[in-house]
Design an enzyme around this catalytic site. Structure first.
Site, PDB file in Angstrom:
ATOM      1  NE  ARG A  93      -8.360  -7.403  -0.226  1.00  0.00           N
ATOM      2  CZ  ARG A  93      -7.884  -6.565  -1.130  1.00  0.00           C
ATOM      3  NH1 ARG A  93      -6.869  -5.755  -0.831  1.00  0.00           N
ATOM      4  NH2 ARG A  93      -8.399  -6.540  -2.339  1.00  0.00           N
ATOM      5  CE  LYS A 123      -4.584  -1.350   1.365  1.00  0.00           C
ATOM      6  NZ  LYS A 123      -5.718  -1.162   2.289  1.00  0.00           N
TER       7      LYS A 123
END
Length: 286
Positions: A255, A221
């Site tokens: 995840r 991210k």
């Protein structure tokens, strides 16, 4: 106890959720699993490498070309049905904020709805309750789907995360979603700047302390990229470092894009914590 699909996990059992994007423009793989066969091959590899959950997404999280509910369903529903047929024991999650898509994928065999946009469509939790499937309750800072944060502020980011996610979880259970199938997610990057996401990670133990299983979506991210000043394809080390910290603080579900590497990190942390024996213990005994 966390119960999803046919599986049960105790409180100290880390769980990997592998990302399978059914989009032509995903930020990480640029559409590598948009077509069915590469996507199914990705599922097979992820399961072999230790993923218990497959998370199917039909719309990229960031801004881009508009994707209607009809198109999102076209990308996900048939694929969910085929994964269910080929992998009867795998837990199938679908990353969607739309109740109509949630309804369709549950009918096709999904076990879990991953609501990454924080309940923007209240009907999604009602779908989860009606089908008795799991639900991920995420903090997105009130952001609209597919928007990026702009000068967002919080008096206390973790206090806001707890207020929103616990509230969403309690509403879901009140609607009829099985309590043991509800997770909360701090929503790294969603409605947050990099400092917010770092603080959410640092204070993750406060989420764990609520008693709800905590899911983290950290993989490659922007907060990792900005912290280390690295482009998307060079964020694995930072992601794994954040994964190790999150595991030590008690997060349960991860995840991820890179399953095998994450599995090793989680196993190592679990062994250090005393929850998992070493796979081999010969040193000093021969």
């Amino acid at each position: 106890m966390l119960r999803l699909g046919r599986r049960e996990f105790d409180a100290h059992e880390p769980v990997i959720m592998a990302i399978v994007n059914r989009t032509p423009d995903s930020f990480y793989d640029r559409g590598a699993t948009f077509l069915d066969e590469p996507a199914l091959a990705r599922v097979e590899q992820a399961v072999a490498e230790g993923s218990a959950i497959i998370d199917v997404g039909g719309v990229k999280a960031g801004p881009g070309e508009e994707v209607s509910a009809t198109e999102e369903a076209r990308r996900t529903v048939g694929f969910v049905a085929e994964v269910r047929r080929r992998f009867p024991d795998v837990i199938i999650s679908v990353d969607t904020w739309r109740a109509s898509v949630g309804e369709a994928v549950c009918e096709a065999g999904a076990d879990l709805l991953n609501d990454a946009w924080g309940g923007v469509d209240p009907g999604l939790a009602e779908v989860a309750a009606r089908h008795r499937v799991g639900l991920v309750c995420t903090h997105a800072g009130g952001a609209e789907p597919r928007t990026r944060p702009h000068r967002v502020t919080y008096d206390d980011v973790m206090a806001d995360i707890l207020r929103v996610t616990v509230g969403l979880a309690e509403r879901a259970v009140a609607l009829g979603v099985p309590r043991e199938s509800v997770m909360i997610d701090p929503g790294h990057d969603f409605g947050k700047n990099t400092r917010h996401s770092l603080e959410a990670t640092r204070r993750l133990g406060e989420m764990v302390g609520t008693g709800w299983p905590v899911l983290v979506s950290l993989s490659n991210k922007d907060f990792v990229g900005e912290t280390l000043d690295k482009p998307v394809k060079e964020r694995l080390v930072g992601t794994l470092a954040t994964t190790a910290v999150s595991a030590w603080l008690g997060a349960q579900v991860y995840r991820v894009h890179e399953v095998a590497e994450t599995r090793q990190v989680l196993d190592m942390v679990a062994s250090i914590a005393g929850h998992r024996p070493p796979a081999v213990a010969r040193r000093g005994l021969a």
